[in-house]
Design a protein around this motif. Structure first.
Motif, mmCIF file in Angstrom:
data_model
loop_
_atom_site.group_PDB
_atom_site.id
_atom_site.type_symbol
_atom_site.label_atom_id
_atom_site.label_comp_id
_atom_site.label_asym_id
_atom_site.label_seq_id
_atom_site.Cartn_x
_atom_site.Cartn_y
_atom_site.Cartn_z
ATOM 1 N N ASN A 280 10.106 -10.887 2.433
ATOM 2 C CA ASN A 280 9.557 -9.529 2.313
ATOM 3 C C ASN A 280 8.046 -9.566 2.120
ATOM 4 O OD1 ASN A 280 11.907 -7.641 2.297
ATOM 5 N ND2 ASN A 280 12.567 -9.139 0.787
ATOM 6 N N TYR A 281 7.384 -10.455 2.833
ATOM 7 C CA TYR A 281 5.966 -10.707 2.609
ATOM 8 C C TYR A 281 5.039 -9.547 2.953
ATOM 9 C CZ TYR A 281 5.253 -11.530 7.589
ATOM 10 O OH TYR A 281 5.162 -11.384 8.945
ATOM 11 N N VAL A 282 5.497 -8.565 3.720
ATOM 12 C CA VAL A 282 4.639 -7.410 4.029
ATOM 13 C C VAL A 282 5.197 -6.116 3.443
ATOM 14 C CG1 VAL A 282 3.553 -8.349 6.091
ATOM 15 C CG2 VAL A 282 5.717 -7.150 6.293
ATOM 16 N N ASN A 283 6.110 -6.215 2.509
ATOM 17 C CA ASN A 283 6.689 -5.033 1.884
ATOM 18 C C ASN A 283 5.839 -4.652 0.666
ATOM 19 O OD1 ASN A 283 8.191 -3.048 0.733
ATOM 20 N ND2 ASN A 283 10.047 -4.256 0.502
ATOM 21 N N PHE A 284 5.006 -3.638 0.843
ATOM 22 C CA PHE A 284 4.126 -3.182 -0.228
ATOM 23 C C PHE A 284 4.582 -1.845 -0.801
ATOM 24 C CE2 PHE A 284 1.494 -5.978 2.323
ATOM 25 C CZ PHE A 284 0.841 -6.719 1.360
#
Length: 119
Positions: free
Chosen positions: A10-14
């Motif tokens: 989930n590295y781009v889940n902000f």
């Protein structure tokens, strides 16, 4: 290790929320991997490029999980900028990361402790 992989995936889940356990387990595994890379570099006589590659690899996931952790405590992700203030900023962020998340839903989603959040 599953918490670490969950954050990496989930590295781009902000936009969601992250539990304390997710944040701190990621931080623990990340620190252990970094220590292992450091030891390997020292023993092999490599001058830090392997650690640099790893740091580049985990920068975005680390940033994203910190922002999701702030969301869990009811704060905007922009609070991460307080860490730019020497010493005081780091202490404030550390306190925020240790606080329990809001027990109810907030504008960033349901409480991840009770089944809310992402996969």
């Amino acid at each position: 290790m599953s918490w670490y992989l969950k954050v990496i995936k989930n590295y781009v889940n902000f936009r969601d929320r992250a539990r304390r356990k997710e944040y701190w387990m990621f931080t623990l595994v990340n620190a252990l991997i970094a220590l292992g890379i450091f030891v390997i570099e020292m023993l092999a006589g490599i001058d830090g490029w392997l650690y640099g590659l790893y740091s580049l690899f985990v920068f975005l996931p680390s940033f994203a999980v910190a922002i999701r952790r702030l969301h869990d405590t009811g704060r905007s992700g922009w609070w991460i900028l307080i860490s730019l203030i020497p010493i005081v900023g780091a202490i404030v962020i550390l306190v925020f990361m240790c606080l329990e998340g809001e027990s109810q839903s907030n504008k960033w989603g349901q409480n991840p402790k009770f089944g809310g959040g992402y996969l």
